[in-house]
Design a protein around this motif. Structure first.
Motif, PDB file in Angstrom:
ATOM      1  N   PRO A 107       0.826  -1.206   0.058  1.00  0.00           N
ATOM      2  CA  PRO A 107       0.007   0.065  -0.057  1.00  0.00           C
ATOM      3  C   PRO A 107       0.882   1.293  -0.051  1.00  0.00           C
ATOM      4  O   PRO A 107       0.552   2.354  -0.682  1.00  0.00           O
ATOM      5  N   ARG A 108       1.784   1.306   0.582  1.00  0.00           N
ATOM      6  CA  ARG A 108       2.729   2.589   0.847  1.00  0.00           C
ATOM      7  C   ARG A 108       3.504   2.668  -0.479  1.00  0.00           C
ATOM      8  O   ARG A 108       3.588   3.965  -0.899  1.00  0.00           O
ATOM      9  N   ILE A 109       4.092   1.843  -0.947  1.00  0.00           N
ATOM     10  CA  ILE A 109       4.910   1.940  -2.191  1.00  0.00           C
ATOM     11  C   ILE A 109       3.955   2.314  -3.323  1.00  0.00           C
ATOM     12  O   ILE A 109       4.311   2.906  -4.111  1.00  0.00           O
ATOM     13  N   ASN A 110       2.740   1.615  -3.344  1.00  0.00           N
ATOM     14  CA  ASN A 110       1.995   1.757  -4.510  1.00  0.00           C
ATOM     15  C   ASN A 110       1.412   3.439  -4.481  1.00  0.00           C
ATOM     16  O   ASN A 110       1.405   3.777  -5.365  1.00  0.00           O
ATOM     17  N   ASP A 111       0.850   3.660  -3.488  1.00  0.00           N
ATOM     18  CA  ASP A 111       0.438   5.247  -3.122  1.00  0.00           C
ATOM     19  C   ASP A 111       1.497   6.151  -3.450  1.00  0.00           C
ATOM     20  O   ASP A 111       1.015   7.279  -3.943  1.00  0.00           O
ATOM     21  N   ALA A 112       2.598   6.065  -3.100  1.00  0.00           N
ATOM     22  CA  ALA A 112       3.892   6.823  -3.431  1.00  0.00           C
ATOM     23  C   ALA A 112       3.751   7.161  -4.955  1.00  0.00           C
ATOM     24  O   ALA A 112       4.123   8.152  -5.111  1.00  0.00           O
ATOM     25  N   ALA A 113       4.162   5.848  -5.534  1.00  0.00           N
ATOM     26  CA  ALA A 113       4.019   5.940  -7.061  1.00  0.00           C
ATOM     27  C   ALA A 113       3.048   6.634  -7.802  1.00  0.00           C
ATOM     28  O   ALA A 113       3.058   7.656  -8.473  1.00  0.00           O
ATOM     29  N   ALA A 114       1.598   6.374  -7.082  1.00  0.00           N
ATOM     30  CA  ALA A 114       0.716   6.969  -7.731  1.00  0.00           C
ATOM     31  C   ALA A 114       0.687   8.456  -7.543  1.00  0.00           C
ATOM     32  O   ALA A 114       0.493   9.310  -8.482  1.00  0.00           O
ATOM     33  N   GLU A 115       0.903   8.827  -6.407  1.00  0.00           N
ATOM     34  CA  GLU A 115       1.119  10.469  -6.223  1.00  0.00           C
ATOM     35  C   GLU A 115       2.052  11.135  -6.865  1.00  0.00           C
ATOM     36  O   GLU A 115       1.909  12.331  -7.173  1.00  0.00           O
ATOM     37  N   ALA A 116       3.186  10.283  -7.142  1.00  0.00           N
ATOM     38  CA  ALA A 116       4.239  10.751  -8.048  1.00  0.00           C
ATOM     39  C   ALA A 116       4.108  10.896  -9.653  1.00  0.00           C
ATOM     40  O   ALA A 116       4.753  11.398 -10.435  1.00  0.00           O
ATOM     41  N   GLY A 117       3.122  10.163  -9.968  1.00  0.00           N
ATOM     42  CA  GLY A 117       2.586   9.843 -11.487  1.00  0.00           C
ATOM     43  C   GLY A 117       3.349   8.938 -12.035  1.00  0.00           C
ATOM     44  O   GLY A 117       3.619   9.062 -13.083  1.00  0.00           O
ATOM     45  N   ARG A 118       4.139   8.040 -11.364  1.00  0.00           N
ATOM     46  CA  ARG A 118       4.818   7.041 -11.813  1.00  0.00           C
ATOM     47  C   ARG A 118       4.040   5.701 -11.761  1.00  0.00           C
ATOM     48  O   ARG A 118       2.953   5.656 -11.500  1.00  0.00           O
ATOM     49  N   PRO A 119       4.781   4.832 -12.889  1.00  0.00           N
ATOM     50  CA  PRO A 119       3.912   3.537 -12.916  1.00  0.00           C
ATOM     51  C   PRO A 119       3.884   2.404 -11.715  1.00  0.00           C
ATOM     52  O   PRO A 119       4.715   3.002 -10.765  1.00  0.00           O
ATOM     53  N   PRO A 120       3.080   1.931 -11.604  1.00  0.00           N
ATOM     54  CA  PRO A 120       3.068   0.929 -10.516  1.00  0.00           C
ATOM     55  C   PRO A 120       4.474   0.057 -10.152  1.00  0.00           C
ATOM     56  O   PRO A 120       5.107  -0.199 -11.343  1.00  0.00           O
ATOM     57  N   PRO A 121       4.916   0.287  -8.969  1.00  0.00           N
ATOM     58  CA  PRO A 121       6.367  -0.121  -8.718  1.00  0.00           C
ATOM     59  C   PRO A 121       6.372  -1.717  -8.703  1.00  0.00           C
ATOM     60  O   PRO A 121       5.384  -2.301  -8.564  1.00  0.00           O
TER      61      PRO A 121
END
Length: 317
Positions: free
Chosen positions: A196-210
Motif C-alpha cells: 500500500p505504501r509504495i503503490n500510493d507513493a508511486a501513484a501520487e508521483a505519477g509513476r507507473p506501478p512499482p
C-alpha cells in the motif's frame, strides 16, 4: 508474478566460483527464468562485477543486484560502474540499491549510518541526473557537492530498485525509483504494509506501478522433510534476523524468522505458498533455492529438483 533465481551466495572455492555463477545464470536463462539476482554479501565478491560477467555470458535473462550498499560507493563511481555493467548486459541490468544496516556500515566499515533515508535521497539526486543524460552532473545537496562531466548516453535506461523496509524508504522507493527489493518479508507484511505504501507513493508521483521483488527461500521436498528443511534455513539464513531493520519488518507480519517465510514441501505446497506472495502484491520473486540432504550428491540432487520444478512454472506464475 515473474520468477527469478538468486545466485551467488553459495560458499565455494574462489577458483571455481566465477564459472559456477555463470553456469547457474545460463541454466536459469535456459530454464526460462525471468531474472537472476546477485546479493552483495559483506564478506564476499563484488555483486556489480559478477553482474557484468553474467550479463556478458547470457542473452535474455534480467540481471539484478540485491542489493549494492550505497554508502560504500561514491555515486559517480557507481554510475561509472553501472554504465559498464549495463553495456555488458546489453540493457538487461537492474540496479538494486540500499542503505544496508548499521552493523555493516558502521561496525564493519566505519562509515556513517546517520539518517540512512536522507543519505539515499541525496544519492538518488545524483543517479537521476546521471541516468537522464546527456549532460554534466551538477548536484549540491546535503551529502554531495558534484560538478562532473560524466555522460551516460547510448545505453538502455537502468531500472533502480531500493531496499525499502520502513515507511520513509517505501515512500522514497515509490516516488523516485522502479520499486523495491525485499528480504524477510512475509505475505502479511507485504500486503498490509509494503504494497500500500509504495503503490500510493508511486501513484501520487505519477509513476507507473512499482515492482515489488520478494526474496523467498524454496525447497521442494517430501512432507516428512519439511522440518529438516526449515531447520537448515534457520542455520544458514537466520543471521540477518538480528538486524533491527529486519526485526521491525518481521513485526509487521506473521513470520518469526526466515523459516516461516520459506516455500517448502511438495509441489502443491510450494506452488500455494508462491501464489500467496503474488496475491499479497509481489510482482517478482527472487528464489533462494535451499537444498537438503546428507552430503554433496544429495544436496545437488535436491537443488536440481527444486530448480526443475520452478522452471516448469516460469517465467510467470
Amino acid at each position: 508474478m515473474r520468477i527469478g533465481l538468486m545466485i551467488g551466495p553459495e560458499r565455494r572455492r574462489y577458483a571455481t566460483k566465477t564459472a559456477g555463477m555463470i553456469e547457474a545464470a545460463q541454466e536459469a536463462e535456459d530454464g526460462g527464468f525471468a531474472s537472476v539476482w546477485i546479493p552483495q554479501i559483506p564478506d564476499e565478491f563484488d555483486a556489480m562485477t559478477a553482474a557484468a560477467l553474467i550479463g556478458s555470458a547470457t542473452s535474455s535473462v534480467e540481471v539484478g543486484t540485491a542489493v549494492v550498499v550505497a554508502q560504500t560507493r561514491h555515486p559517480i563511481a557507481l554510475c561509472q560502474q553501472l554504465l559498464s555493467v549495463q553495456l555488458a548486459c546489453e540493457g538487461r541490468f537492474t540496479l538494486g540499491l540500499g542503505p544496508s544496516h548499521h552493523w555493516i556500515v558502521e561496525d564493519m566499515l566505519g562509515l556513517s549510518y546517520d539518517r540512512p533515508a536522507a543519505q539515499v535521497r541525496s544519492y538518488l539526486d545524483v543517479l537521476d541526473q546521471a541516468l537522464a543524460g546527456p549532460g554534466p552532473i551538477l548536484v549540491d545537496n546535503e551529502y554531495f557537492h558534484i560538478d562532473n562531466p560524466l555522460d551516460i548516453t547510448d545505453q538502455a535506461d537502468t531500472p533502480v530498485l531500493l531496499a525499502a523496509l520502513g515507511p520513509v524508504m517505501l515512500r522514497l522507493a515509490g516516488a523516485r525509483t522502479n520499486g523495491t527489493v525485499l528480504w524477510l518479508a512475509d505475505e502479511r507484511a507485504i500486503g498490509e504494509f509494503i504494497a500500500p505504501r509504495i503503490n500510493d507513493a508511486a501513484a501520487e508521483a505519477g509513476r507507473p506501478p512499482p515492482r515489488i521483488v520478494a526474496g523467498v527461500p524454496v525447497c521442494l521436498c517430501a512432507p516428512g522433510e519439511v522440518d529438516a528443511a526449515k531447520g537448515r534455513a534457520e542455520r544458514l539464513l537466520a543471521e540477518a534476523e538480528v538486524s533491527p531493520n529486519y526485526q521491525r519488518l518481521l513485526d509487521r507480519g506473521d513470520a518469526q524468522g526466515v523459516s516461516d517465510i520459506m516455500a517448502v514441501g511438495d509441489e502443491s505446497a510450494v506452488l500455494a505458498r508462491l501464489r500467496s506472495f503474488a496475491d499479497a502484491g509481489v510482482t517478482d520473486i527472487s528464489v533462494r533455492v535451499l537444498p537438503i540432504g546428507d552430503g554433496r550428491d544429495e544436496l545437488v540432487a535436491s537443488s536440481q529438483r527444486t530448480r526443475e520444478f520452478l522452471a516448469s512454472l516460469t517465467p510467470d506464475l
